[in-house]
Design a protein around this motif. Structure first.
Motif, PDB file in Angstrom:
ATOM      1  N   GLU A 153      23.550 -28.953 -22.603  1.00 52.88           N
ATOM      2  CA  GLU A 153      22.361 -29.417 -22.043  1.00 52.88           C
ATOM      3  C   GLU A 153      22.497 -30.913 -22.401  1.00 52.88           C
ATOM      4  O   GLU A 153      22.044 -31.726 -21.318  1.00 52.88           O
ATOM      5  N   THR A 154      22.953 -31.439 -23.325  1.00 49.95           N
ATOM      6  CA  THR A 154      23.085 -32.854 -23.748  1.00 49.95           C
ATOM      7  C   THR A 154      23.994 -33.552 -22.788  1.00 49.95           C
ATOM      8  O   THR A 154      23.807 -34.813 -22.468  1.00 49.95           O
ATOM      9  N   ARG A 155      24.975 -33.052 -22.586  1.00 47.19           N
ATOM     10  CA  ARG A 155      26.138 -33.621 -21.686  1.00 47.19           C
ATOM     11  C   ARG A 155      25.792 -33.511 -20.306  1.00 47.19           C
ATOM     12  O   ARG A 155      26.051 -34.450 -19.384  1.00 47.19           O
ATOM     13  N   TYR A 156      25.149 -32.284 -19.804  1.00 40.79           N
ATOM     14  CA  TYR A 156      25.063 -32.040 -18.355  1.00 40.79           C
ATOM     15  C   TYR A 156      23.688 -31.962 -17.882  1.00 40.79           C
ATOM     16  O   TYR A 156      23.305 -31.525 -16.714  1.00 40.79           O
ATOM     17  N   GLY A 157      22.769 -32.052 -18.932  1.00 39.20           N
ATOM     18  CA  GLY A 157      21.157 -32.061 -18.382  1.00 39.20           C
ATOM     19  C   GLY A 157      20.650 -30.345 -18.856  1.00 39.20           C
ATOM     20  O   GLY A 157      21.564 -29.590 -18.527  1.00 39.20           O
ATOM     21  N   GLN A 158      19.481 -30.197 -18.692  1.00 39.79           N
ATOM     22  CA  GLN A 158      18.856 -28.885 -19.089  1.00 39.79           C
ATOM     23  C   GLN A 158      18.845 -28.163 -17.849  1.00 39.79           C
ATOM     24  O   GLN A 158      18.538 -28.920 -16.693  1.00 39.79           O
ATOM     25  N   ARG A 159      19.424 -26.898 -18.059  1.00 40.26           N
ATOM     26  CA  ARG A 159      19.319 -26.151 -16.592  1.00 40.26           C
ATOM     27  C   ARG A 159      18.133 -25.191 -16.645  1.00 40.26           C
ATOM     28  O   ARG A 159      17.565 -24.791 -17.833  1.00 40.26           O
ATOM     29  N   THR A 160      17.432 -24.767 -15.421  1.00 37.88           N
ATOM     30  CA  THR A 160      16.382 -24.052 -15.439  1.00 37.88           C
ATOM     31  C   THR A 160      16.770 -22.636 -15.646  1.00 37.88           C
ATOM     32  O   THR A 160      16.842 -21.684 -14.684  1.00 37.88           O
ATOM     33  N   SER A 161      17.457 -22.231 -16.926  1.00 37.77           N
ATOM     34  CA  SER A 161      18.002 -20.952 -16.951  1.00 37.77           C
ATOM     35  C   SER A 161      18.170 -20.523 -18.427  1.00 37.77           C
ATOM     36  O   SER A 161      18.035 -21.390 -19.198  1.00 37.77           O
ATOM     37  N   ARG A 162      18.467 -19.419 -18.823  1.00 34.40           N
ATOM     38  CA  ARG A 162      18.973 -19.359 -20.235  1.00 34.40           C
ATOM     39  C   ARG A 162      19.832 -18.048 -20.208  1.00 34.40           C
ATOM     40  O   ARG A 162      19.932 -17.513 -19.129  1.00 34.40           O
ATOM     41  N   ALA A 163      20.716 -17.863 -21.116  1.00 32.04           N
ATOM     42  CA  ALA A 163      21.750 -16.764 -21.210  1.00 32.04           C
ATOM     43  C   ALA A 163      21.076 -15.548 -21.458  1.00 32.04           C
ATOM     44  O   ALA A 163      20.068 -15.334 -22.092  1.00 32.04           O
ATOM     45  N   PRO A 164      21.553 -14.444 -20.756  1.00 33.71           N
ATOM     46  CA  PRO A 164      21.222 -13.038 -20.831  1.00 33.71           C
ATOM     47  C   PRO A 164      21.282 -12.598 -22.122  1.00 33.71           C
ATOM     48  O   PRO A 164      22.247 -12.898 -22.718  1.00 33.71           O
ATOM     49  N   SER A 165      20.562 -11.830 -22.458  1.00 31.15           N
ATOM     50  CA  SER A 165      20.387 -11.159 -23.944  1.00 31.15           C
ATOM     51  C   SER A 165      20.132  -9.603 -23.710  1.00 31.15           C
ATOM     52  O   SER A 165      19.334  -9.357 -22.965  1.00 31.15           O
ATOM     53  N   PHE A 166      21.078  -8.926 -24.313  1.00 33.92           N
ATOM     54  CA  PHE A 166      21.206  -7.382 -24.040  1.00 33.92           C
ATOM     55  C   PHE A 166      20.863  -6.745 -25.600  1.00 33.92           C
ATOM     56  O   PHE A 166      21.074  -5.644 -25.815  1.00 33.92           O
ATOM     57  N   ASP A 167      20.098  -7.438 -26.278  1.00 32.67           N
ATOM     58  CA  ASP A 167      19.755  -6.978 -27.786  1.00 32.67           C
ATOM     59  C   ASP A 167      18.709  -5.980 -27.545  1.00 32.67           C
ATOM     60  O   ASP A 167      18.366  -5.279 -28.659  1.00 32.67           O
ATOM     61  N   SER A 168      17.734  -6.331 -26.451  1.00 21.24           N
ATOM     62  CA  SER A 168      16.396  -5.811 -26.320  1.00 21.24           C
ATOM     63  C   SER A 168      15.994  -5.374 -24.935  1.00 21.24           C
ATOM     64  O   SER A 168      16.916  -5.869 -24.010  1.00 21.24           O
ATOM     65  N   GLY A 169      15.237  -4.719 -24.892  1.00 23.81           N
ATOM     66  CA  GLY A 169      14.622  -4.509 -23.386  1.00 23.81           C
ATOM     67  C   GLY A 169      15.103  -3.215 -22.641  1.00 23.81           C
ATOM     68  O   GLY A 169      15.810  -2.737 -23.175  1.00 23.81           O
ATOM     69  N   SER A 170      14.241  -2.732 -21.969  1.00 21.91           N
ATOM     70  CA  SER A 170      14.605  -1.492 -21.222  1.00 21.91           C
ATOM     71  C   SER A 170      15.836  -1.649 -20.052  1.00 21.91           C
ATOM     72  O   SER A 170      16.181  -2.815 -19.725  1.00 21.91           O
ATOM     73  N   PRO A 171      16.697  -0.411 -19.835  1.00 23.53           N
ATOM     74  CA  PRO A 171      17.458  -0.906 -18.908  1.00 23.53           C
ATOM     75  C   PRO A 171      17.381  -1.692 -17.587  1.00 23.53           C
ATOM     76  O   PRO A 171      18.183  -2.407 -17.007  1.00 23.53           O
ATOM     77  N   VAL A 172      15.978  -1.457 -17.274  1.00 22.33           N
ATOM     78  CA  VAL A 172      15.670  -2.144 -15.808  1.00 22.33           C
ATOM     79  C   VAL A 172      15.717  -3.699 -16.194  1.00 22.33           C
ATOM     80  O   VAL A 172      16.240  -4.506 -15.502  1.00 22.33           O
ATOM     81  N   GLU A 173      14.982  -3.916 -17.337  1.00 24.30           N
ATOM     82  CA  GLU A 173      14.993  -5.432 -17.850  1.00 24.30           C
ATOM     83  C   GLU A 173      16.430  -6.123 -17.984  1.00 24.30           C
ATOM     84  O   GLU A 173      16.692  -7.026 -17.632  1.00 24.30           O
ATOM     85  N   ARG A 174      17.394  -5.342 -18.419  1.00 24.57           N
ATOM     86  CA  ARG A 174      18.797  -5.657 -18.957  1.00 24.57           C
ATOM     87  C   ARG A 174      19.542  -5.912 -17.377  1.00 24.57           C
ATOM     88  O   ARG A 174      20.203  -7.014 -17.282  1.00 24.57           O
ATOM     89  N   VAL A 175      19.152  -4.996 -16.730  1.00 23.94           N
ATOM     90  CA  VAL A 175      19.852  -5.179 -15.237  1.00 23.94           C
ATOM     91  C   VAL A 175      19.306  -6.415 -14.484  1.00 23.94           C
ATOM     92  O   VAL A 175      19.873  -7.256 -13.936  1.00 23.94           O
ATOM     93  N   GLN A 176      18.030  -6.688 -14.540  1.00 23.08           N
ATOM     94  CA  GLN A 176      17.480  -7.876 -14.271  1.00 23.08           C
ATOM     95  C   GLN A 176      17.956  -9.132 -14.606  1.00 23.08           C
ATOM     96  O   GLN A 176      18.357 -10.041 -14.021  1.00 23.08           O
ATOM     97  N   GLU A 177      18.203  -9.357 -15.988  1.00 22.15           N
ATOM     98  CA  GLU A 177      18.698 -10.312 -16.538  1.00 22.15           C
ATOM     99  C   GLU A 177      20.169 -10.483 -15.918  1.00 22.15           C
ATOM    100  O   GLU A 177      20.642 -11.592 -15.995  1.00 22.15           O
ATOM    101  N   TRP A 178      20.942  -9.451 -15.943  1.00 21.11           N
ATOM    102  CA  TRP A 178      22.340  -9.716 -15.626  1.00 21.11           C
ATOM    103  C   TRP A 178      22.470  -9.932 -14.299  1.00 21.11           C
ATOM    104  O   TRP A 178      23.300 -10.879 -13.831  1.00 21.11           O
ATOM    105  N   VAL A 179      21.798  -9.361 -13.477  1.00 19.80           N
ATOM    106  CA  VAL A 179      21.608  -9.849 -11.926  1.00 19.80           C
ATOM    107  C   VAL A 179      21.379 -11.477 -11.722  1.00 19.80           C
ATOM    108  O   VAL A 179      21.827 -12.273 -11.226  1.00 19.80           O
ATOM    109  N   MET A 180      20.320 -12.068 -12.409  1.00 20.03           N
ATOM    110  CA  MET A 180      19.851 -13.259 -12.779  1.00 20.03           C
ATOM    111  C   MET A 180      21.259 -14.280 -13.159  1.00 20.03           C
ATOM    112  O   MET A 180      21.135 -15.598 -12.752  1.00 20.03           O
ATOM    113  N   ALA A 181      21.831 -13.756 -14.201  1.00 19.03           N
ATOM    114  CA  ALA A 181      22.916 -14.465 -14.601  1.00 19.03           C
ATOM    115  C   ALA A 181      24.229 -14.342 -14.003  1.00 19.03           C
ATOM    116  O   ALA A 181      25.024 -15.343 -14.068  1.00 19.03           O
TER     117      ALA A 181
END
Length: 346
Positions: free
Chosen positions: A197-225
């Motif tokens: 982020e320091t070198r290239y600017g903040q992106r309107t994004s975040r890395a997907p996390s699979f540590d929590s959330g329902s299967p549907v939520e994890r699928v959503q995060e993966w698709v968006m990533a």
């Protein structure tokens, strides 16, 4: 195409080197061209022991037969350098080949080899404390920059600190293919690159996390990533250990929409974001957003927005109000799709 030759020796650190190779591969993928070709050389053909005890490797070329058409010499980090006989042969090779290449890139204690070959004489480099202490002995006319982890002086790039190989690779990519390509590669690495982020600017994004959330939520995060990846129902179901019908039913119940509808909306949203920047060709946006060909992207835009991608870009750049895709209704637990990073390779 730029030929990058990695100068290998015993006790090279394979993890940092792997990050360099991965970054250059991503750069070819993002740019849509075969921007780099990699090869390697060493002082002989015998298998070399890496810094990690579980792997041995061999170079493609002996330094005596290394090809002349090399753009960049890359000198990686490794365990403590003792400058044994084979190291001295590498140093001699570096001294002879440097005048004929466009640049030399060294990170970690690879800088010591560059100094011993006289490459750093009269130039400024960055180096960790232990390496700094030996630079004065190897090449007294080397200047050390104490306040930076990355530096270019003449044709010499040097890096130190956290993930020096990756940081150096991104600098080479930016120099060759532009800042936008380097930024895209950096975002694919996510948390592995602490200063993205320091070198290239903040992106309107975040890395997907699979540590929590329902299967549907994890699928959503993966698709968006991963909008450009394989987002078939079968692939997504396998990822969350569900059957296709079970996932489809659960997704519909939780979001009110099908998996396919969600995937298409994410891809269209990602394409819209890239069109807003005005930096990429439409055919590249179609590929990176997972919409396939330029013709397919045009058809989808005409159906959804009533205009072509180029017309959409013109309207956005001229501040004309447009009907952008809204994904709020698709995303569980109040997540906004703009908080997920685009393009991470599974």
């Amino acid at each position: 195409m730029r030929m990058i030759m990695i100068v290998l020796r015993s006790n090279c650190g394979m993890l940092d080197l792997a990050a360099v190779v991965e970054a250059l591969r991503y750069a070819c993928e993002v740019s849509g061209e075969r921007a780099y070709a990699l090869t390697s050389c060493a002082a002989g053909y015998d298998a070399l022991q890496s810094e990690e005890p579980w792997i041995r490797f061999s170079a493609v070329y002996n330094i005596a037969s290394a090809p002349p058409e090399v753009d960049t010499l890359l000198i990686p980090d490794g365990a403590a350098v003792s400058l044994k006989d084979h190291d001295l042969r590498l140093i001699e090779f570096l001294g002879k080949r440097t005048p004929s290449v466009r640049r030399v890139a060294a990170f970690g204690n690879g800088v010591l080899f560059a100094a011993a070959a006289g490459i750093t004489r009269g130039h400024t480099v960055v180096a960790d404390g232990e390496v700094q202490g030996r630079l004065a002995t190897l090449c007294s006319q080397t200047i050390v920059e104490p306040h930076s982890d990355l530096h270019k002086s003449g044709k010499i790039w040097t890096a130190r600190g956290h993930s020096p190989g990756l940081s150096l690779a991104l600098s080479l990519i930016e120099e060759d293919l532009g800042r936008a390509t380097a930024a895209e590669v950096a975002y694919r690495f996510g948390m592995r690159l602490a200063d993205a982020e320091t070198r290239y600017g903040q992106r309107t994004s975040r890395a997907p996390s699979f540590d929590s959330g329902s299967p549907v939520e994890r699928v959503q995060e993966w698709v968006m990533a991963n909008p450009s990846g394989d987002l078939s129902v079968g692939r997504l179901a396998d990822m969350v250990a569900m059957g296709e019908k079970t996932l489809s039913r659960a997704f519909k119940q939780k979001t009110g929409h099908t998996v396919g509808e969600f995937v298409l909306s994410v891809r269209l949203g990602y394409a819209c974001e890239m069109l807003k920047s005005g930096e990429r060709k439409i055919k590249d946006i179609a590929r990176l957003s997972g919409l396939g060909s330029q013709a397919n992207m045009r058809q989808l835009f005409m159906t959804r927005f009533g205009c072509s991608p180029s017309a959409y870009r013109d309207m956005v750049l001229n501040d004309v109000t447009t009907d952008e895709p809204r994904l709020d209704a698709f995303v569980g637990r109040g997540r906004k799709p703009t908080e997920a990073p685009a393009l991470t390779i599974a």
